[in-house]
Scaffold this motif. Structure first.
Motif, PDB file in Angstrom:
ATOM      1  N   ARG A  31       0.871  -1.178   0.000  1.00 46.03           N
ATOM      2  CA  ARG A  31       0.000   0.000   0.000  1.00 46.03           C
ATOM      3  C   ARG A  31       0.908   1.228   0.000  1.00 46.03           C
ATOM      4  O   ARG A  31       1.537   1.550   1.006  1.00 46.03           O
ATOM      5  N   VAL A  32       0.989   1.901  -1.147  1.00 51.09           N
ATOM      6  CA  VAL A  32       1.971   2.976  -1.265  1.00 51.09           C
ATOM      7  C   VAL A  32       1.364   4.259  -1.821  1.00 51.09           C
ATOM      8  O   VAL A  32       0.539   4.226  -2.722  1.00 51.09           O
ATOM      9  N   SER A  33       1.768   5.366  -1.233  1.00 49.41           N
ATOM     10  CA  SER A  33       1.471   6.686  -1.765  1.00 49.41           C
ATOM     11  C   SER A  33       2.788   7.286  -2.216  1.00 49.41           C
ATOM     12  O   SER A  33       3.826   7.016  -1.619  1.00 49.41           O
ATOM     13  N   PHE A  34       2.710   8.084  -3.255  1.00 47.20           N
ATOM     14  CA  PHE A  34       3.943   8.714  -3.737  1.00 47.20           C
ATOM     15  C   PHE A  34       3.640  10.118  -4.213  1.00 47.20           C
ATOM     16  O   PHE A  34       2.763  10.313  -5.049  1.00 47.20           O
ATOM     17  N   ARG A  53      -6.402   1.790  -3.962  1.00 45.70           N
ATOM     18  CA  ARG A  53      -5.158   2.467  -4.361  1.00 45.70           C
ATOM     19  C   ARG A  53      -5.455   3.275  -5.605  1.00 45.70           C
ATOM     20  O   ARG A  53      -6.388   2.949  -6.332  1.00 45.70           O
ATOM     21  N   VAL A  97      -2.503  14.108  -7.103  1.00 49.94           N
ATOM     22  CA  VAL A  97      -1.842  13.132  -6.234  1.00 49.94           C
ATOM     23  C   VAL A  97      -1.655  13.702  -4.833  1.00 49.94           C
ATOM     24  O   VAL A  97      -2.011  13.077  -3.830  1.00 49.94           O
ATOM     25  N   VAL A 156      -3.093  12.198  -1.360  1.00 45.54           N
ATOM     26  CA  VAL A 156      -2.241  11.688  -0.278  1.00 45.54           C
ATOM     27  C   VAL A 156      -2.512  12.452   1.006  1.00 45.54           C
ATOM     28  O   VAL A 156      -2.578  11.879   2.093  1.00 45.54           O
ATOM     29  N   LEU A 175      -5.329   8.975   1.249  1.00 43.34           N
ATOM     30  CA  LEU A 175      -5.537   7.924   0.251  1.00 43.34           C
ATOM     31  C   LEU A 175      -4.187   7.422  -0.262  1.00 43.34           C
ATOM     32  O   LEU A 175      -3.223   8.182  -0.325  1.00 43.34           O
ATOM     33  N   ALA A 176      -4.136   6.128  -0.628  1.00 41.65           N
ATOM     34  CA  ALA A 176      -2.884   5.560  -1.133  1.00 41.65           C
ATOM     35  C   ALA A 176      -2.808   5.776  -2.632  1.00 41.65           C
ATOM     36  O   ALA A 176      -3.279   4.972  -3.422  1.00 41.65           O
ATOM     37  N   VAL A 177      -2.206   6.892  -3.020  1.00 37.77           N
ATOM     38  CA  VAL A 177      -2.177   7.281  -4.424  1.00 37.77           C
ATOM     39  C   VAL A 177      -0.750   7.599  -4.841  1.00 37.77           C
ATOM     40  O   VAL A 177       0.005   8.190  -4.065  1.00 37.77           O
ATOM     41  N   ILE A 178      -0.394   7.181  -6.045  1.00 35.85           N
ATOM     42  CA  ILE A 178       0.936   7.508  -6.544  1.00 35.85           C
ATOM     43  C   ILE A 178       0.823   8.305  -7.830  1.00 35.85           C
ATOM     44  O   ILE A 178      -0.168   8.218  -8.544  1.00 35.85           O
TER      45      ILE A 178
END
Lengths: 394, 218
Positions: free
Chosen positions: A351-354, B59, B68, B72, B76-79
Motif C-alpha cells: 500500500r503505497v502513496s507517492f 489504491r 496526487v 495523499v 488515500l494511497a495514491v501515486i
C-alpha cells in the motif's frame, strides 16, 4: 594547536556523554552483530524522546536522521545552540505532534553524538576507537535501533520517518522488520546509493584523509584535528544538497562585502563565503572519522542486492503502508530513484502513496519550510492513525 | 490520461448528496471489501466513496501532481503515474478490480491499457463519455464543429481526450480482445440509467456515458 585539541576533546566528550539526551547501554549479553562479520559489544545508543507512549504502546514514531544529523530533532542543539533540525515537522501543532505521538530519535551507530562510533571510547583501550571501530552499514544502524525499541518495550512502531540517509533507514526498517513498522515515510532517498553519490562521498573522504592533521585516523590520540579536510568535505557535500536555481536565487554572482573583485583568492563571492562558513561551523560539532564511517554506510546501501537482486523481493508481502516523497530539484536523490522504489513496492502489492513536490531548494528541501510536504505527511499519518485505531485515543 | 482538470471542467450530473452519479454507479459494481486500483483517480472522489460505502482497500494512480498530493493529504494511497506507462509494473492478479473512470479516452493506447487492467485485476470497471451521443452527432452534422458538451467541454486544440469512442466502438474492442462484459449501463444527460433491455443502437444514441463491468473470458 591548542584550539584544535579543545575541539577534538569536546567531540570525544560528546561522543561518550552527550548532553540533553538519554543513553541506552547494551552490555556483553547484548552484542550488536554487524554486517562486517564482527560484533560490537558493549555499545550505547543516545536518543531523545518527545511525547508520551500510550497504554498499548501503539503510538511510537521513530525519526531517523540524515548523514550529519543527530538525535536533537526537536530541541535546541547543545553544541550549536540552534533549533532542532526537524522542528518544521515535529512539535506542537505540527504534522508529528508529541501531544499525539511518542517520538523517538536515536543517534546512529557510527555517529558522534553519543551512540557508539569512531570518536567513542574503546572500552578495551580506554582511548577513542578511531579507525579500529568496525565499519557499519545502514542495516547495522537499524538493527541497533530495533534493540533500542526492545529495550523500550515497544513491539511495533506506528511509523518510521526520515529523509536522505534517514530515508534509507526507513526503507531498511521496512525491509528488515516489516511486522514492526505500521507506516513508513521515506523522503528524498533511494533503495541504493548511486555511483555518482558514491563518487561525491569519496571526494569528501579523500579531502579528510589528505589533511595531514588526520594522522591516519589517530588524530584524537595525537592531539590534532583534520578540520580543514572535514570542512572541505562538508563544502563539497553541501553543494549537492542545494540546486543551481537555489544557489542562484540566494547568491547569484554577488560579491561579499565588496564592490569589486580583489584579484586574489579571498572569498570574493557571497557563495564562497557561505560555503566556507558551512565548513567551519560543521567541524565544531562533527567528528571527521564519523564522517568517513557514515558516508561509507550510505555507499554500501543496496536493498535489491540484499534481496537477491530483485528490489520487489525486499518488500514481498509487506504489511507496511508507505508514503514516498521526492523533490523536483533534488539531484542527489532524484525523483527517478523514488519512482523505482514505488515500482518495487507496487510489484510487491504494498500500500503505497507517492508524491513529488515542486521546489527549487534541492535535496535539502526535506528539512525546510515545505507546506505541501507537511500537508502530505500530516494527511498520510492521519489516514494511517485511523487505520491503526489511534485516532481519538489518548 | 485523466487529470484534475477533467473533473473540474466537466459538468457531470450529481446526486442529491453531491456525489457524481457515474461514480455511484461504478462503486455499485464493486464488491464489498475488494482490493481496488483506480487508474486516473483525480482528486480521489471515487476512492473516498469506495472506502466509505464499500469498505474497499483502494489504491490510485494519477497523472497530475496536484491531484496526487491532494489525495495523499487526504490519507488515500495514491501515486503519481501514467496509465500508459506504469500499469506494466504491476504484477498479475494484484487487484480484484481495476477502475478506469472517465480516463480511457485520454490514454495513448486504450487497448493496451484495457489489456493491462484485466491482467492486473480479475475485473475491470470502465466508464467513458459516449461520442455517439445524439448531441455530439448533431454538432458535427449540422454545425460542422468538433463537439463540445457538458461532459466534453474542451476545444479540439486543448483537449486531453485523444481517443474518443462510442459505446458501440467500446463493445467492439471488448469483443476483439476477448473480454467478457458482465454488466453495462448507459446514463443519459441527467445521470439516469437508460432502459436495460434497450438495443445497443439506442444506448449509443441516447447514452451520454457508458459504464462497463468487465472480466476475463476464461
Amino acid at each position: 594547536m591548542a584550539d584544535n585539541q579543545t575541539a577534538s576533546d569536546l567531540i570525544v566528550r560528546d561522543a561518550d556523554h552527550p548532553r540533553d539526551a538519554l543513553i541506552a547501554t547494551f552490555g556483553a549479553d547484548k552484542p550488536l552483530k554487524l554486517d562486517a562479520g564482527v560484533s560490537l559489544s558493549p555499545f550505547q545508543i543516545a536518543y531523545t524522546t518527545y511525547g508520551t507512549l500510550n497504554a498499548d504502546k501503539s503510538n511510537a514514531i521513530m525519526v531517523c536522521h540524515a548523514l550529519t544529523g543527530d538525535q536533537y530533532v526537536a530541541q535546541v542543539h547543545p553544541v550549536t545552540k540552534k533549533n532542532g533540525w526537524w522542528e518544521t515537522l515535529i512539535g506542537p501543532g505540527k504534522p508529528i505532534d508529541p501531544a499525539r505521538y511518542f517520538v523517538i530519535c536515536p543517534n546512529v551507530i557510527g555517529g558522534c553524538m553519543g551512540s557508539s562510533g569512531p570518536a567513542s571510547t574503546n572500552p578495551q583501550t580506554g582511548k577513542p576507537w578511531g579507525l579500529e571501530f568496525p565499519v557499519v552499514t545502514i542495516r547495522d544502524m537499524v538493527r541497533a535501533q530495533a534493540m533500542l525499541l526492545d529495550r523500550l518495550g515497544i513491539d511495533t512502531l506506528f511509523a518510521v520517518v526520515g529523509g536522505s540517509m534517514g530515508g534509507m533507514q526507513v526503507l531498511q526498517w521496512a525491509a528488515s522488520y516489516p511486522e514492526r513498522v505500521f507506516a513508513a515515510v521515506p523522503i528524498a532517498c533511494a533503495t541504493r546509493h548511486s555511483a555518482q553519490n558514491i563518487a561525491f562521498h569519496e571526494v569528501g573522504r579523500q579531502a579528510i584523509m589528505a589533511d595531514p592533521e588526520w594522522r591516519g585516523g589517530r588524530y584524537h590520540l595525537e592531539g590534532s584535528n583534520p578540520r580543514r579536510g572535514l570542512a572541505v568535505a562538508r563544502m563539497g557535500a553541501h553543494i549537492t544538497y542545494l540546486s543551481d536555481a537555489a544557489l542562484h536565487r540566494k547568491f547569484g554572482r554577488k560579491f561579499q562585502d565588496r564592490e569589486n573583485p580583489t584579484f586574489s583568492f579571498d572569498a570574493d563571492f557571497e557563495v564562497e563565503s557561505y560555503l566556507r562558513h558551512q565548513g567551519i561551523t560543521f567541524v565544531e560539532r562533527f567528528d571527521a572519522n564519523s564522517y568517513l564511517y557514515l558516508t561509507r554506510a550510505m555507499d554500501y546501501f543496496d536493498l535489491a542486492a540484499d534481496a537477491g537482486g530483485a528490489l520487489a523481493n525486499a518488500f514481498k508481502g509487506t504489511p507496511t503502508r508507505f508514503c514516498v516523497i521526492s523533490f523536483t530539484s533534488d539531484w542527489l536523490f532524484p525523483t527517478t530513484e523514488s519512482r523505482a522504489t514505488v515500482h518495487a513496492l507496487n510489484a510487491a502489492s504494498a500500500r503505497v502513496s507517492f508524491a513529488e513536490i515542486v521546489t527549487d531548494k534541492g535535496h535539502d528541501a526535506f528539512l525546510l519550510e515545505e507546506p505541501e510536504m507537511f500537508g502530505i505527511v500530516r494527511g498520510f499519518l492521519e489516514g494511517a492513525s485511523r487505520a491503526r485505531g489511534l485516532t481519538g485515543k489518548k | 490520461m485523466s487529470s484534475m482538470t477533467d473533473f473540474n471542467a466537466a459538468k457531470i450530473a450529481r446526486t442529491a448528496s453531491g456525489t457524481r452519479v457515474d461514480l455511484v454507479l461504478v462503486s455499485q459494481m464493486v464488491a464489498r471489501g475488494a482490493k481496488v486500483l483506480d487508474v486516473g483517480c483525480g482528486d480521489g472522489e471515487l476512492l473516498h466513496l469506495l472506502g466509505e460505502s464499500r469498505d474497499v482497500d483502494g489504491r490510485g494512480i494519477e497523472l497530475s501532481r496536484e491531484g496526487v498530493n491532494e489525495c495523499v493529504a487526504k490519507g488515500l494511497a495514491v501515486i503519481q503515474g501514467d496509465a500508459d506507462t506504469d500499469l506494466g509494473d504491476y504484477p498479475d492478479d494484484a487487484f480484484d478490480y481495476v477502475i478506469l473512470s472517465q480516463t480511457l479516452q485520454a490514454t495513448r493506447h486504450p487497448r493496451v491499457v484495457l489489456e493491462h487492467m484485466l491482467r492486473i485485476g480479475r475485473h475491470a470497471v470502465v466508464s467513458f463519455p459516449n461520442f455517439g451521443h445524439w448531441t455530439v452527432r448533431l454538432q458535427l452534422l449540422f454545425a460542422g464543429h468538433m463537439p463540445q458538451t457538458d461532459i466534453l467541454p474542451y476545444s479540439w486544440y486543448d483537449t486531453p481526450n485523444i481517443h474518443h469512442c462510442t459505446i458501440k466502438d467500446f463493445v467492439q474492442l471488448c469483443n476483439e480482445i476477448g473480454v467478457k462484459i458482465e454488466k453495462a449501463v448507459a446514463l443519459n444527460a441527467w445521470g439516469s440509467p437508460l432502459r436495460l433491455n434497450a438495443p445497443w443502437w439506442f444506448w449509443n444514441l441516447f447514452g451520454e456515458q457508458g459504464v462497463f463491468l468487465l472480466s476475463r473470458k476464461d
